[in-house]
Design a protein around this motif. Structure first.
Motif, PDB file in Angstrom:
ATOM      1  N   PHE A 110      94.555  18.469  23.781  1.00  0.00           N
ATOM      2  CA  PHE A 110      95.021  19.731  23.222  1.00  0.00           C
ATOM      3  C   PHE A 110      94.465  20.935  23.962  1.00  0.00           C
ATOM      4  O   PHE A 110      93.565  20.842  24.783  1.00  0.00           O
ATOM      5  CB  PHE A 110      94.663  19.812  21.741  1.00  0.00           C
ATOM      6  N   ASN A 114      88.760  19.623  21.071  1.00  0.00           N
ATOM      7  CA  ASN A 114      88.522  19.320  19.657  1.00  0.00           C
ATOM      8  C   ASN A 114      87.726  18.040  19.493  1.00  0.00           C
ATOM      9  O   ASN A 114      88.191  17.074  18.904  1.00  0.00           O
ATOM     10  CB  ASN A 114      89.848  19.214  18.899  1.00  0.00           C
ATOM     11  N   PRO A 115      86.484  18.015  20.023  1.00  0.00           N
ATOM     12  CA  PRO A 115      85.672  16.809  19.807  1.00  0.00           C
ATOM     13  C   PRO A 115      85.430  16.611  18.311  1.00  0.00           C
ATOM     14  O   PRO A 115      85.351  17.583  17.572  1.00  0.00           O
ATOM     15  CB  PRO A 115      84.373  17.127  20.536  1.00  0.00           C
ATOM     16  N   PHE A 116      85.340  15.352  17.903  1.00  0.00           N
ATOM     17  CA  PHE A 116      85.007  15.084  16.510  1.00  0.00           C
ATOM     18  C   PHE A 116      83.547  15.448  16.274  1.00  0.00           C
ATOM     19  O   PHE A 116      82.736  15.363  17.200  1.00  0.00           O
ATOM     20  CB  PHE A 116      85.207  13.599  16.193  1.00  0.00           C
ATOM     21  N   PRO A 117      83.208  15.807  15.053  1.00  0.00           N
ATOM     22  CA  PRO A 117      81.787  16.094  14.774  1.00  0.00           C
ATOM     23  C   PRO A 117      80.964  14.811  14.706  1.00  0.00           C
ATOM     24  O   PRO A 117      80.381  14.481  13.697  1.00  0.00           O
ATOM     25  CB  PRO A 117      81.853  16.821  13.419  1.00  0.00           C
ATOM     26  N   LYS A 118      80.983  14.073  15.811  1.00  0.00           N
ATOM     27  CA  LYS A 118      80.220  12.838  15.925  1.00  0.00           C
ATOM     28  C   LYS A 118      79.500  12.889  17.270  1.00  0.00           C
ATOM     29  O   LYS A 118      79.670  13.848  18.025  1.00  0.00           O
ATOM     30  CB  LYS A 118      81.144  11.620  15.925  1.00  0.00           C
ATOM     31  N   TYR A 126      85.736   6.019  19.401  1.00  0.00           N
ATOM     32  CA  TYR A 126      86.602   6.090  18.220  1.00  0.00           C
ATOM     33  C   TYR A 126      87.946   5.387  18.438  1.00  0.00           C
ATOM     34  O   TYR A 126      88.338   4.523  17.657  1.00  0.00           O
ATOM     35  CB  TYR A 126      86.824   7.554  17.830  1.00  0.00           C
ATOM     36  N   LEU A 130      89.441   1.925  16.822  1.00  0.00           N
ATOM     37  CA  LEU A 130      90.634   2.038  15.993  1.00  0.00           C
ATOM     38  C   LEU A 130      91.630   0.939  16.328  1.00  0.00           C
ATOM     39  O   LEU A 130      92.232   0.334  15.457  1.00  0.00           O
ATOM     40  CB  LEU A 130      91.254   3.401  16.283  1.00  0.00           C
ATOM     41  N   HIS A 131      91.784   0.698  17.627  1.00  0.00           N
ATOM     42  CA  HIS A 131      92.806  -0.243  18.054  1.00  0.00           C
ATOM     43  C   HIS A 131      92.222  -1.615  18.371  1.00  0.00           C
ATOM     44  O   HIS A 131      92.914  -2.464  18.919  1.00  0.00           O
ATOM     45  CB  HIS A 131      93.545   0.312  19.273  1.00  0.00           C
ATOM     46  N   ARG A 180      88.154  10.662  25.895  1.00  0.00           N
ATOM     47  CA  ARG A 180      88.488  10.037  24.620  1.00  0.00           C
ATOM     48  C   ARG A 180      89.916   9.485  24.665  1.00  0.00           C
ATOM     49  O   ARG A 180      90.203   8.409  24.145  1.00  0.00           O
ATOM     50  CB  ARG A 180      88.353  11.110  23.536  1.00  0.00           C
ATOM     51  N   THR A 181      90.796  10.269  25.304  1.00  0.00           N
ATOM     52  CA  THR A 181      92.186   9.831  25.417  1.00  0.00           C
ATOM     53  C   THR A 181      92.310   8.642  26.357  1.00  0.00           C
ATOM     54  O   THR A 181      93.029   7.680  26.078  1.00  0.00           O
ATOM     55  CB  THR A 181      93.043  11.002  25.919  1.00  0.00           C
ATOM     56  N   VAL A 184      91.574   4.750  25.235  1.00  0.00           N
ATOM     57  CA  VAL A 184      92.503   3.794  24.617  1.00  0.00           C
ATOM     58  C   VAL A 184      93.522   3.292  25.635  1.00  0.00           C
ATOM     59  O   VAL A 184      94.530   2.704  25.252  1.00  0.00           O
ATOM     60  CB  VAL A 184      93.217   4.408  23.386  1.00  0.00           C
TER      61      VAL A 184
ATOM     62  N   LEU B 338      91.168  18.897  14.668  1.00  0.00           N
ATOM     63  CA  LEU B 338      90.460  17.619  14.529  1.00  0.00           C
ATOM     64  C   LEU B 338      91.418  16.527  14.063  1.00  0.00           C
ATOM     65  O   LEU B 338      91.383  15.405  14.540  1.00  0.00           O
ATOM     66  CB  LEU B 338      89.331  17.754  13.519  1.00  0.00           C
ATOM     67  N   LEU B 345      95.198   9.993  18.960  1.00  0.00           N
ATOM     68  CA  LEU B 345      94.637   8.749  19.504  1.00  0.00           C
ATOM     69  C   LEU B 345      95.271   7.541  18.842  1.00  0.00           C
ATOM     70  O   LEU B 345      94.924   6.409  19.141  1.00  0.00           O
ATOM     71  CB  LEU B 345      93.129   8.708  19.270  1.00  0.00           C
TER      72      LEU B 345
END
Lengths: 271, 456
Positions: A110, A114-118, A126, A130-131, A180-181, A184, B338, B345
């Motif tokens: 994006f 927008n990193p996750f707060p992790k 992540y 997920l997959h 991150r993208t 996967v 977020l 993903l």
């Protein structure tokens, strides 16, 4: 001067594409937000392992079009998409298609990082989690490391993988999001103005990264920065008022556009 | 002239002073010089100069006059009164005041009549001299201010300062009231601790305050722990009900519900917060209690009609809107970027909510829980009616318990004597309750604030 001449900045020589296989294809794509129409029938082929840039004035529908390619528009209430979009020949709007799997194949980065707060590690892990892409912790570690390496971030963060992703600088955050993208293993990466929130140095790094990534991925990016399009894209598509005016090799679009509107737009900016 | 009429008069005079100031400033402006401020500001300034000192005087006078008059009257009383005990002296003074106000008093004595007429005379005198002083102050203020209406007077800036002072005074009143309540609680609690040692109070396990009517046999036992435990038990049951229900409501409202449903359902849920707690109380007593008891019989459990479970369950329903409304706001505040990141993903909607949105909103949601908890701990009417008032230390939620709030009600209803530990203990209990809820609120606010900063 009658011909449009745009100073195409000297950039790293773009990798030549050899295959010419169509990766994604759209026919007559129309998008409506409630009653207002945002796109008026877009026909476009995206070639495998190419970087294609979408340019055009604000509100011309280029981001909307990008978001059609992995059905991110589904998340907007009141948004309706008509027409055909295919990935490797398969209709991605078919009822039988699993949108979750589609988004694993067509990833998106994006405008604002927008990193996750992790933690940094968890941000990358992540998607694979997920997959179910990694069976054991060691495999996951490997995916995280290789993703960060491909995003050119490994050297900067390898000693602080447990720190929050939000603690990185803007440019690093954006590369984290790209990593991150990548994690996967998508086939297509969509980028929605990936550099608009970044400073020139961070931008240069991302552009270099895009160039490297195009060896293994098909990339479609929206950009407001025409020099950026000229530097990184093999093909460029010019959008105007919900229509795609023309598409072609980047050099050609910037030096010898067929359409007057394209000419006005690219010269108007560089005056 | 009574005080209300007096204040009305001052306001009318201020209105006149405003007009005077206005005409005066217009006259000054008419003479060709340019005024610093708009004429209205000069009017307001003159009115303030005229009215404020008079009102201030009135307040001070009202505060100090009764004390001074009492002192004067008391000095005139025959010497044998001085030998009375403090309480008898107070009684005499009250009788004199009643006589002076023209009320009937049972067989008044001569010295009381004399003193009463003297008090009435003094009050009359005081009132008249107050009126006179106020008039003088008002007139002097008016004249001085009116003379000061010159082009150079920065009336607007002065009025601005007066407004600042007014606003500061108002917030000062709110803060001072809070401080006053706390100080009086601390003071009375200290009185209580003269009877019962703090160790006995905070660590005692028996609650048995023998009321003075039941004989002078000792002062009873004041162990806080059964009450604290009862409070905690009821609150925990309430939170066990409210947190899952409230949180899931919030998630549904924030993420899934269509706009029309949300606009209907949210206010309806918030109505729960508007139901008077006494109504919840008798709902618990009449409906939930017998139902639980019957249900207990069915499955072979011995559930009392009024029990920790009954009270906790109903209290849980009451605090659902606190949890759901706050959590809803916080979940909605999590940036869309977020969500898009996770969806992009390939996460499903519920995966996105569970793994990204809720962790991001967690500090705020914890804040909402804590606020709901402090609400539950301070809740009174439901537990008064439905908890059974049984201040015994036990761990069975199906049995009756008592809470701090219920006990305060019990200690302060009926015959009160504020010199006995039976009544004073209410202040110690109130203070304990206050410290607990204050602590929870402070933690909640800090947590919520930290969360807010994260996304600004």
């Amino acid at each position: 001067m009658t011909t449009a001449t745009v100073a195409v900045p000297k950039a790293a020589p773009k990798r030549e594409t050899h295959s010419s296989q169509v990766k994604m294809s759209t026919r007559g794509v129309k998008v409506f937000y409630g009653d207002s129409q945002a796109l008026y029938g877009i026909d476009l082929d995206i070639i495998e392992n190419e970087v294609i840039a979408f340019i055009g004035p604000s509100g011309c529908g280029k981001s909307t079009f990008l978001r059609c390619l992995n059905r991110m528009n589904d998340t907007i209430t009141g948004c309706r998409v008509e027409g055909d979009v295919t990935l490797d020949g398969n209709d991605i709007y078919a009822p039988s298609l699993d949108v979750v799997l589609l988004r694993a194949q067509v990833g998106i980065v994006f405008q604002k990082p927008n990193p996750f707060p992790k933690s940094i590690y968890e941000n990358i892990a992540y998607g694979p989690r997920l997959h179910g892409l990694a069976k054991r912790r060691a495999e996951l570690d490997e995916v995280v490391e290789s993703s960060l390496q491909r995003a050119g971030l490994w050297g900067e963060v390898k000693d602080r993988l447990d720190q929050p992703g939000t603690s990185l600088s803007g440019g690093q955050q954006q590369r984290l999001c790209i990593a991150r993208t990548i994690a996967v293993s998508p086939e297509v990466i969509l980028m929605d103005e990936p550099c608009s929130a970044l400073d020139p140095i961070a931008t240069a790094k991302i552009e270099q990264l895009i160039d490297e990534l195009s060896a293994s991925y098909t990339i479609a990016m929206v950009t407001h920065n025409m020099q950026q399009a000229a530097r990184v894209a093999h093909k460029t598509a010019f959008f105007h008022m919900g229509d795609m005016v023309e598409v072609g090799d980047t050099d050609k679009i910037f030096t010898n556009p067929r359409d007057q509107r394209t000419h006005d737009y690219i010269t108007g900016r560089f005056g | 002239m009574n005080n209300l009429a007096l204040i009305a008069t001052v306001l009318i005079v201020m209105a006149l002073a405003y007009q005077l100031g206005l005409t005066r400033s217009k006259a000054v402006a008419g003479s060709g010089e340019r005024l610093h401020s708009r004429p209205g500001y000069y009017g307001v300034l003159v009115a303030l100069w005229c009215g404020l000192p008079a009102l201030l005087l009135f307040i001070l006078w009202s505060v100090f006059e009764p004390g001074i008059i009492d002192l004067l009257v008391f000095q005139q009383l025959p010497p044998e009164v001085a030998a009375f005990s403090e309480r008898e002296q107070q009684l005499v003074m009250r009788r004199i005041a009643a006589l002076a106000a023209g009320q009937n008093v049972a067989d008044p004595q001569d010295f009381e009549r004399l003193a009463a007429s003297q008090q009435a005379r003094l009050e009359m005198l005081g009132h008249l001299s107050m009126l006179a002083t106020m008039s003088i102050v008002a007139v002097v203020g008016l004249v001085v201010a009116r003379r000061h209406v010159t082009p150079r007077l920065r009336a607007r800036n002065h009025v601005e300062k007066a407004i600042t002072a007014l606003l500061a005074t108002c917030s000062g009143v709110a803060i001072l009231t809070t401080v006053g309540i706390i100080l009086s609680m601390i003071g009375e609690a200290m009185n209580f601790f003269r009877f019962v040692s703090p160790v006995e109070f905070f660590f005692g396990t028996t609650w048995n305050p023998r009321f003075s009517s039941s004989g002078a046999g000792g002062q009873g036992e004041y162990g806080l722990l059964p009450l604290l435990w009862g409070t905690l038990m009821v609150s925990i049951i309430a939170l066990l009900v409210a947190i899952p229900l409230g949180l899931m409501t919030a998630i549904y409202m924030a993420e899934y519900a269509p706009a029309w449903l949300r606009s209907v359902a949210k206010p309806v849920i918030e109505v729960l917060a508007g139901i008077p707690t006494i109504v919840y109380g008798f709902f618990a007593l009449i409906v939930i209690g017998p139902f639980l008891s019957g249900f207990g019989e069915l499955v072979g459990l011995n559930i009392r009609t009024t029990s920790a479970l009954t009270a906790g369950l109903v209290m849980g329903i009451m605090i659902i809107p606190f949890v759901s409304s706050l959590s809803d706001d916080i979940i909605t505040q999590v940036p869309k970027a977020l969500r898009d990141g996770a969806l992009g993903l390939g996460a499903t909607k519920s995966e996105t909510i569970r793994q990204v949105v809720l962790p991001a909103a967690l500090p705020g949601i914890v804040g909402a829980f804590l606020l709901a908890a402090s609400r539950a701990i301070g809740e009174t009417m439901i537990v008064v009616l439905a908890a059974g008032n049984n201040p015994v230390l036990h761990a069975n939620p199906f049995e009756a318990v008592s809470t701090i709030t219920v006990t305060i009600v019990n200690q302060l209803t009926g015959d009160m004597d504020f010199a006995s530990p039976q009544s004073l203990v209410a202040f110690a209990l109130g203070l304990t309750l206050f410290v607990i809820t204050l602590g929870l609120n402070v933690i909640a606010l800090v947590v919520v604030r930290r969360y807010r900063q994260q996304y600004e």
